[in-house]
Scaffold this motif. Structure first.
Motif, PDB file in Angstrom:
ATOM      1  N   LEU A  55      41.576  36.685  35.218  1.00 33.15           N
ATOM      2  CA  LEU A  55      40.370  35.712  36.851  1.00 33.15           C
ATOM      3  C   LEU A  55      39.002  36.044  36.229  1.00 33.15           C
ATOM      4  CD1 LEU A  55      42.375  37.667  39.792  1.00 33.15           C
ATOM      5  CD2 LEU A  55      42.696  36.266  38.861  1.00 33.15           C
ATOM      6  N   GLY A  56      39.112  36.398  34.699  1.00 36.22           N
ATOM      7  CA  GLY A  56      37.402  36.791  34.356  1.00 36.22           C
ATOM      8  C   GLY A  56      36.466  37.749  34.752  1.00 36.22           C
ATOM      9  N   ARG A  57      37.044  38.361  36.010  1.00 36.22           N
ATOM     10  CA  ARG A  57      36.000  39.335  37.083  1.00 36.22           C
ATOM     11  C   ARG A  57      36.823  41.096  36.546  1.00 36.22           C
ATOM     12  NH1 ARG A  57      37.991  40.432  41.437  1.00 36.22           N
ATOM     13  NH2 ARG A  57      39.864  38.771  42.355  1.00 36.22           N
ATOM     14  N   GLU A  58      36.152  41.679  36.982  1.00 38.83           N
ATOM     15  CA  GLU A  58      36.404  43.173  37.382  1.00 38.83           C
ATOM     16  C   GLU A  58      37.520  43.261  38.230  1.00 38.83           C
ATOM     17  OE1 GLU A  58      35.696  45.104  34.755  1.00 38.83           O
ATOM     18  OE2 GLU A  58      34.742  43.329  33.829  1.00 38.83           O
ATOM     19  N   LEU A  59      37.869  44.684  38.326  1.00 36.52           N
ATOM     20  CA  LEU A  59      39.053  44.925  38.796  1.00 36.52           C
ATOM     21  C   LEU A  59      38.225  45.605  40.246  1.00 36.52           C
ATOM     22  CD1 LEU A  59      41.800  45.161  40.107  1.00 36.52           C
ATOM     23  CD2 LEU A  59      41.897  47.298  39.344  1.00 36.52           C
ATOM     24  N   GLU A  60      38.096  44.781  41.273  1.00 37.08           N
ATOM     25  CA  GLU A  60      38.084  45.512  42.866  1.00 37.08           C
ATOM     26  C   GLU A  60      38.091  46.336  43.599  1.00 37.08           C
ATOM     27  OE1 GLU A  60      36.763  41.776  45.027  1.00 37.08           O
ATOM     28  OE2 GLU A  60      35.415  41.285  43.778  1.00 37.08           O
ATOM     29  N   ARG A  61      38.148  47.262  44.434  1.00 39.39           N
ATOM     30  CA  ARG A  61      38.432  48.520  45.007  1.00 39.39           C
ATOM     31  C   ARG A  61      39.955  47.893  46.486  1.00 39.39           C
ATOM     32  NH1 ARG A  61      35.507  53.203  48.210  1.00 39.39           N
ATOM     33  NH2 ARG A  61      37.723  54.838  48.800  1.00 39.39           N
ATOM     34  N   TYR A  62      40.280  48.128  46.213  1.00 36.30           N
ATOM     35  CA  TYR A  62      41.741  47.009  47.191  1.00 36.30           C
ATOM     36  C   TYR A  62      42.197  46.213  46.729  1.00 36.30           C
ATOM     37  CZ  TYR A  62      39.503  51.362  49.653  1.00 36.30           C
ATOM     38  OH  TYR A  62      39.463  52.916  50.701  1.00 36.30           O
ATOM     39  N   ASP A  63      42.049  45.626  45.426  1.00 38.34           N
ATOM     40  CA  ASP A  63      42.296  43.865  44.991  1.00 38.34           C
ATOM     41  C   ASP A  63      43.213  44.291  45.063  1.00 38.34           C
ATOM     42  OD1 ASP A  63      41.625  41.948  44.035  1.00 38.34           O
ATOM     43  OD2 ASP A  63      40.151  41.917  43.069  1.00 38.34           O
TER      44      ASP A  63
END
Length: 229
Positions: free
Chosen positions: A182-190
């Motif tokens: 996805l080209g981004r950082e993992l978010e909380r509750y993702d």
């Protein structure tokens, strides 16, 4: 110049996002309902490289529009929702969205998501054919074949499958998969990666009983395992 289509009934927001993205070098078109968005996709001369799609629109809403366009088109889709409920995110991803943002969002965050998706959907930017049992990946063409039958994958699904195939037999954690696919950082509750994995499992299993399988390691990540001949 990449072409972006924003489909949202909030005309003021459309105008603001369009102005921002044009300053960043994109060509931007606007649609204010699902029917108009689909009409632009059906017209090859107006077809965008990426679609920003609002969930809540009058008439044909964003989810219905997404369901229909995924029957024919693979362009990257970023969903927007003012509600931002986890169920909306999951449903959107299950229907084939590549990424999801809750409204209101910062324009620069949306810009980062757009650039990440476009980077991952340019044919010819990778090479080196991969073969794992009956699965064959052609990164340069962004194609995946099982027993020489092509899988219909979104950009995010292809990137996820490629990331797992390049590390077949190894555990890959969700944070790494989020960055790679996805080209981004993992978010909380993702749960984006979980939903993409679920869709991939279904497509692989449907293609062949000998397809590689994606095993989950609870609380850690996923591993791609060669299918049994």
């Amino acid at each position: 110049m990449s072409r972006i289509l924003i489909a949202d009934d909030d005309r003021a927001l459309c105008g603001l996002l369009a102005e921002y993205l044009r300053r960043e070098g994109f060509a931007v078109d606007l649609a204010h309902d699902g029917e108009e968005a689909l009409a632009r996709l059906h017209n090859a001369a107006q077809r965008p490289d990426l679609l920003i799609l609002d969930v809540m629109m009058p008439g044909r809403d964003g989810l219905e529009t997404l369901r229909e366009l995924r029957m024919k088109y693979r362009l990257p889709v970023i969903m927007l929702s003012a509600r931002g409920e986890p169920v909306d995110r999951v449903v959107g991803l299950e229907l084939g969205a590549d990424d999801y943002l809750a409204k209101p969002c910062l324009p620069r965050e949306l810009l980062a998501r757009i650039r990440a998706q476009l980077r991952r959907n340019v044919p010819g930017t990778a090479s080196g054919e991969l073969q794992l049992g009956v699965l064959r990946l052609l990164p340069g063409e962004r194609r995946a074949l099982v027993e020489e039958h092509e899988l219909s994958l979104t950009g995010a699904e292809f990137q996820l499958l490629l990331a797992l195939a390049q590390r077949a037999g190894e555990l890959v954690d969700k944070a790494a998969l989020t960055r790679l696919a996805l080209g981004r950082e993992l978010e909380r509750y993702d749960r984006s990666i979980d939903v993409h994995v679920s869709r991939l499992r279904h497509k692989l299993a449907e293609a062949s009983a000998q397809s590689p399988r994606i095993d989950a390691v609870r609380g850690a990540g996923y591993v791609l395992v060669a299918g049994v001949p």
